[in-house]
Design an enzyme around this catalytic site. Structure first.
Site, PDB file in Angstrom:
ATOM      1  N   SER A 251     -12.321 -20.176  25.903  1.00  0.00           N
ATOM      2  CA  SER A 251     -11.334 -20.248  25.973  1.00  0.00           C
ATOM      3  C   SER A 251     -11.852 -22.118  26.887  1.00  0.00           C
ATOM      4  O   SER A 251     -10.511 -23.207  27.336  1.00  0.00           O
ATOM      5  CB  SER A 251     -10.046 -19.717  26.599  1.00  0.00           C
ATOM      6  OG  SER A 251     -10.350 -19.192  25.627  1.00  0.00           O
TER       7      SER A 251
ATOM      8  N   GLN B 189      -3.362   3.357   7.311  1.00  0.00           N
ATOM      9  CA  GLN B 189      -2.742   4.303   8.447  1.00  0.00           C
ATOM     10  C   GLN B 189      -1.905   5.103   6.618  1.00  0.00           C
ATOM     11  O   GLN B 189      -2.140   5.846   6.441  1.00  0.00           O
ATOM     12  CB  GLN B 189      -1.305   4.113   8.745  1.00  0.00           C
ATOM     13  CG  GLN B 189      -0.486   5.589   9.662  1.00  0.00           C
ATOM     14  CD  GLN B 189      -1.200   5.999  10.532  1.00  0.00           C
ATOM     15  OE1 GLN B 189      -2.714   6.008  11.170  1.00  0.00           O
ATOM     16  NE2 GLN B 189      -1.208   7.433  10.761  1.00  0.00           N
ATOM     17  N   ILE B 190      -1.997   3.981   5.846  1.00  0.00           N
ATOM     18  CA  ILE B 190      -0.723   4.005   4.500  1.00  0.00           C
ATOM     19  C   ILE B 190      -1.550   5.074   3.169  1.00  0.00           C
ATOM     20  O   ILE B 190      -1.931   6.136   3.130  1.00  0.00           O
ATOM     21  CB  ILE B 190      -0.208   3.115   4.120  1.00  0.00           C
ATOM     22  CG1 ILE B 190       1.422   2.851   4.521  1.00  0.00           C
ATOM     23  CG2 ILE B 190       0.169   3.465   2.529  1.00  0.00           C
ATOM     24  CD1 ILE B 190       1.710   1.636   3.779  1.00  0.00           C
TER      25      ILE B 190
ATOM     26  N   GLY C  74      -4.096   6.965   4.819  1.00  0.00           N
ATOM     27  CA  GLY C  74      -5.161   7.649   5.039  1.00  0.00           C
ATOM     28  C   GLY C  74      -6.012   8.209   5.303  1.00  0.00           C
ATOM     29  O   GLY C  74      -6.553   7.221   5.972  1.00  0.00           O
ATOM     30  N   GLY C  75      -7.035   9.615   5.134  1.00  0.00           N
ATOM     31  CA  GLY C  75      -8.362   9.493   5.011  1.00  0.00           C
ATOM     32  C   GLY C  75      -8.536   8.581   4.270  1.00  0.00           C
ATOM     33  O   GLY C  75      -9.947   7.597   4.996  1.00  0.00           O
TER      34      GLY C  75
ATOM     35  N   GLU D 247     -10.649 -19.831  17.557  1.00  0.00           N
ATOM     36  CA  GLU D 247     -10.083 -21.056  16.583  1.00  0.00           C
ATOM     37  C   GLU D 247      -8.916 -20.797  18.654  1.00  0.00           C
ATOM     38  O   GLU D 247      -8.056 -21.294  17.478  1.00  0.00           O
ATOM     39  CB  GLU D 247      -9.786 -21.646  15.492  1.00  0.00           C
ATOM     40  CG  GLU D 247     -10.818 -22.204  15.141  1.00  0.00           C
ATOM     41  CD  GLU D 247     -10.634 -22.911  13.906  1.00  0.00           C
ATOM     42  OE1 GLU D 247     -10.044 -23.630  13.617  1.00  0.00           O
ATOM     43  OE2 GLU D 247     -11.282 -22.083  12.496  1.00  0.00           O
TER      44      GLU D 247
END
Length: 379
Positions: free
Chosen positions: A132, A336-337, A339-340, A363
């Site tokens: 930065s 997450q939706i 799952g595994g 950037e």
């Protein structure tokens, strides 16, 4: 106000979608796991006009604007964000820097090769100890007769090994002086110009990231871009447009992850019904869809200002910051939706999850975007 794509913009988006399906999709995981930078795909992208999107037709480019550019990056990034990242870096950074600040001779010498992907472009600002804090760079350029001699190294450079030309910002004045840096174009094969370590990355693995090393690298003054001391100011202007491209990359990731999660949620049955019918999942999808829509609108507002030649530093920073944070959140929820299964390489969301994080860093970090935004609103 008109929120619809024009017929041209629709055709451009469809062309990018078809390109991604045909030339990218079959190879995504192979490239990712081997960290392959598929140069031949970028040559093909050049044939489609995707490597010189913003370049005028008389210089071999597509002569398109930022709305079309967003559409192209979005469609490619929905399939493979790492390819989208490389297309963005080539267009927005290297090519756009020369196009914006090169003289006519320099433009005609280099831009046609970049616009067709005969040459791949790199752009060197970041160093090992100056991310930065670009003004603290250590790479120097010292005038010697009609030449400049470069010494130092650049880090985290997209196409650092495979690039045929690099726009490099080097210090020509005092460290920390925003008018003490100058931009140069350095061609591959120039004595003293080599590449170093290729990074082994979490995500975006098919987009090559490596060091640029300069050891008494002598280049003619004819390779200087703009005036001595203007390099940092030029870079900040280049990054204004580059932020739109990273926002578009982020939008593509978010849409790709969301569409995969939506599809899976309709097919996955638990307790006798698709999981999308459970409020816990449907509310996640609602949040994802809303934030994606907001990202897209913010990006296209920044694109509108850029196309009009109006000040857009604040909007480009806002769009990049928001879209990048949204893409990380959406990719996380998509895993997450699933799952595994979302944690396996059998579904695309794990790759979107890994790829997404770079968007909040590259950037200009999220924190730097907030600095840019706050300075603009507090003027």
């Amino acid at each position: 106000m008109n929120f619809d794509y024009s017929e041209t913009q629709k055709m451009v988006a469809e062309s990018a979608r078809d390109f991604a399906q045909q030339y990218i999709l079959p190879h995504v995981m192979k490239w990712d796991e081997a960290q392959t930078f598929p140069v031949e795909v970028f040559k093909k992208a050049g044939e489609f006009g995707f490597m010189g999107v913003l370049v005028p037709e008389e210089l071999g480019g597509s002569g398109l604007g930022y709305h079309e550019y967003i559409a192209i990056l979005e469609e490619i990034s929905k399939v493979d964000p790492s390819i989208g990242l490389s297309v963005a870096a080539h267009n927005s950074l290297c090519t756009n820097h020369i196009l914006s600040f090169g003289n006519e001779e320099q433009k005609h010498r280099w831009i046609p090769k970049l616009a067709t992907a005969e040459w791949i472009g790199a752009w060197g600002l970041t160093e090992h100890n100056t991310g930065s804090d670009a003004g603290g760079m250590n790479t120097t350029a010292v005038k010697d007769g009609d030449d400049w001699v470069l010494n130092g190294a650049k880090n985290f450079i997209t196409h650092g090994k495979s690039g045929d030309i690099a726009v490099v910002i080097a210090r020509t004045g005092e460290k920390g002086d925003s008018h003490g840096m100058t931009a140069f174009a350095v061609e591959k094969g120039t004595p003293g110009f080599t590449s170093g370590k290729k990074e082994n990355k979490l995500g975006m693995r098919a987009s090559e990231t490596a060091e640029l090393i300069f050891s008494d690298c002598r280049i003619p003054d004819a390779n200087r871009l703009g005036e001595v001391g203007d390099g940092f100011v030029q870079s900040m202007k280049v990054l204004d447009g580059g932020r739109i491209s990273i926002g578009a990359l982020s939008l593509g990731i978010a849409k790709g992850a969301y569409e995969a999660a939506l599809k899976y949620s309709k097919e996955r049955v638990q307790f006798g019904k698709p999981i999308c019918e459970f409020q816990g999942i449907s509310f996640k999808l609602a949040d994802m869809a809303t934030e994606i829509e907001a990202s897209e609108l913010l990006l296209h507002k920044a694109a509108f200002l850029k196309n009009e030649g109006r000040p857009m530093t604040k909007l480009s920073a806002m769009s990049k910051m928001y879209a990048s944070e949204v893409c990380v959140k959406v990719a996380n929820e998509a895993v997450q939706i699933h799952g595994g299964y979302g944690y396996t390489k059998d579904f695309p969301v794990e790759k979107f999850y890994r790829d997404s994080k770079l968007c909040t860093i590259g950037e200009g970090t999220t924190e730097i975007q907030k600095l840019v935004i706050s300075r603009n609103i507090l003027k």
